[in-house]
Design a protein around this motif. Structure first.
Motif, mmCIF file in Angstrom:
data_model
loop_
_atom_site.group_PDB
_atom_site.id
_atom_site.type_symbol
_atom_site.label_atom_id
_atom_site.label_comp_id
_atom_site.label_asym_id
_atom_site.label_seq_id
_atom_site.Cartn_x
_atom_site.Cartn_y
_atom_site.Cartn_z
ATOM 1 N N UNK A 124 0.879 -1.343 0.009
ATOM 2 C CA UNK A 124 -0.128 0.034 0.040
ATOM 3 C C UNK A 124 0.850 1.222 -0.045
ATOM 4 N N UNK A 125 0.315 2.436 -0.141
ATOM 5 C CA UNK A 125 1.068 3.523 -0.035
ATOM 6 C C UNK A 125 1.460 4.239 -1.210
ATOM 7 N N UNK A 126 2.015 5.547 -1.270
ATOM 8 C CA UNK A 126 2.243 6.285 -2.307
ATOM 9 C C UNK A 126 3.601 5.841 -2.919
ATOM 10 N N UNK A 127 4.311 5.202 -2.145
ATOM 11 C CA UNK A 127 5.551 4.549 -2.700
ATOM 12 C C UNK A 127 6.130 3.560 -1.555
ATOM 13 N N UNK A 128 6.902 2.565 -1.697
ATOM 14 C CA UNK A 128 7.296 1.668 -0.768
ATOM 15 C C UNK A 128 8.039 2.470 0.305
ATOM 16 N N UNK A 129 8.661 3.426 0.126
ATOM 17 C CA UNK A 129 9.203 4.079 1.307
ATOM 18 C C UNK A 129 8.096 4.880 1.998
ATOM 19 N N UNK A 130 7.467 5.458 1.431
ATOM 20 C CA UNK A 130 5.910 6.211 2.390
ATOM 21 C C UNK A 130 5.316 4.988 3.125
ATOM 22 N N UNK A 131 5.499 3.769 2.581
ATOM 23 C CA UNK A 131 4.692 2.713 3.625
ATOM 24 C C UNK A 131 5.727 2.236 4.693
#
Length: 318
Positions: free
Chosen positions: A92-99
């Motif tokens: 989920x999330x805007x990007x993997x780093x955001x998650x």
């Protein structure tokens, strides 16, 4: 009571569909997935230490740095991020780093160890910076190194971590995704991950992977992948940046310099390891001279500089 103080959160034996934990490891549920973590040290301020790539907290080179920081008087949180090591996969999330930033902020909060120091290299630097941007209330100081940026570094990450999943799901659905080496390894480390992968809707998964891939497309106004430069204004804690090597294409010197300009009041230092450490380690790995991945082995050399910075900076906002 915090999860840190609660013995009921500890799992010491393997149950069906869960990873086998080593001594000192625990799991905690965050956003519907279990995160494997451990804490080194008995006293002192907490440092959440994050490696790069999709590597686990057990990647060679990370623990020696953590142990050096413990000897310097700190407690260190090591954790397997979602999609890394033996933690549950998450999509989920805007990007993997955001998650991962959302996960780290929740982990710090649930364990009751915040606000604390964030430290990380490569992808862990991006995850740590994003956490400081989006959840400043959990951060006291920030230390980052091997910051990814530039056309080459960004394209390599997108093609390595995201494109294979896009090709697989488009070709044969989630069963094909689960068969990719990257995800097969996650399933071996944590048997529950196979069911978690297969439970994903193929169309939704494809949309997510395309969104995650888009984060790695270089864009004006994004010095680091998938993050608007204006977000750096949210980092107001004392920050140490160890710049990239002179000819490191994955973690360009230029990117470190630009980030130092974007984080007001940050301190930029030269790398404590050789300028070409990353390139030489990559050559050794490609040639088969080393039996296991050791590109983070030099990180322990940063411990003296990190400890000096942490000991010399106050917690007052800039």
């Amino acid at each position: 009571m915090s999860e840190l103080a609660s013995e009921s959160s500890t799992k010491t034996t393997m149950t069906l569909g869960t990873p086998e934990l080593k001594r000192g490891e625990k799991t905690i549920e965050i956003n519907g997935g279990n995160v494997v973590y451990e804490i080194l040290g008995k006293q002192g301020d907490f440092i959440a230490l994050t490696p790069g790539g999709r590597f686990s907290k057990d990647i060679p080179g990370l623990r020696p740095l953590a142990q050096a920081l413990v000897k310097g008087g700190y407690r260190v949180l090591l954790w397997d991020r979602p999609n890394c090591g033996r933690s549950d996969v998450q999509f989920y999330g805007q990007s993997e780093s955001h998650m991962r930033a959302e996960t780290l902020a929740a982990l710090i909060t649930k364990l009751g160890i915040g606000p604390c120091i964030l430290a990380g290299g490569s992808g862990g630097a991006r995850d740590s910076m994003l956490t400081a941007m989006l959840y400043p209330e959990v951060v006291t100081k920030l230390v980052v190194w091997n910051i990814v940026g530039g056309v080459y570094g960004s394209f390599v990450l997108g093609s390595y971590y995201i494109v294979p999943s896009i090709l697989a799901v488009r070709g044969a659905g989630m069963k094909a995704v689960a068969a990719i080496d990257e995800w097969k390894q996650r399933c071996l480390e944590n048997p529950a991950n196979r069911d978690r992968i297969l439970a994903q809707d193929s169309d939704d998964f494809l949309k997510l992977m395309l969104r995650w891939l888009n984060a790695f497309v270089p864009k004006p106004g994004q010095t680091i992948p998938g993050v608007e430069d204006e977000m750096f204004d949210n980092i107001t804690v004392p920050t140490l940046i160890i710049r990239g090597g002179e000819n490191d294409l994955d973690h360009p010197k230029r990117t470190s310099l630009e980030v130092s300009c974007l984080i007001k009041g940050s301190k930029l230092i030269d790398p404590p390891w050789p300028e070409d450490a990353w390139e030489r380690a990559g050559e050794d790995r490609a040639s088969g001279k080393v039996k296991r991945f050791n590109m983070f082995d030099t990180w322990v050399q940063a411990a003296p500089a990190i400890l000096e910075f942490l000991g010399s900076t106050s917690l007052e906002p800039k």
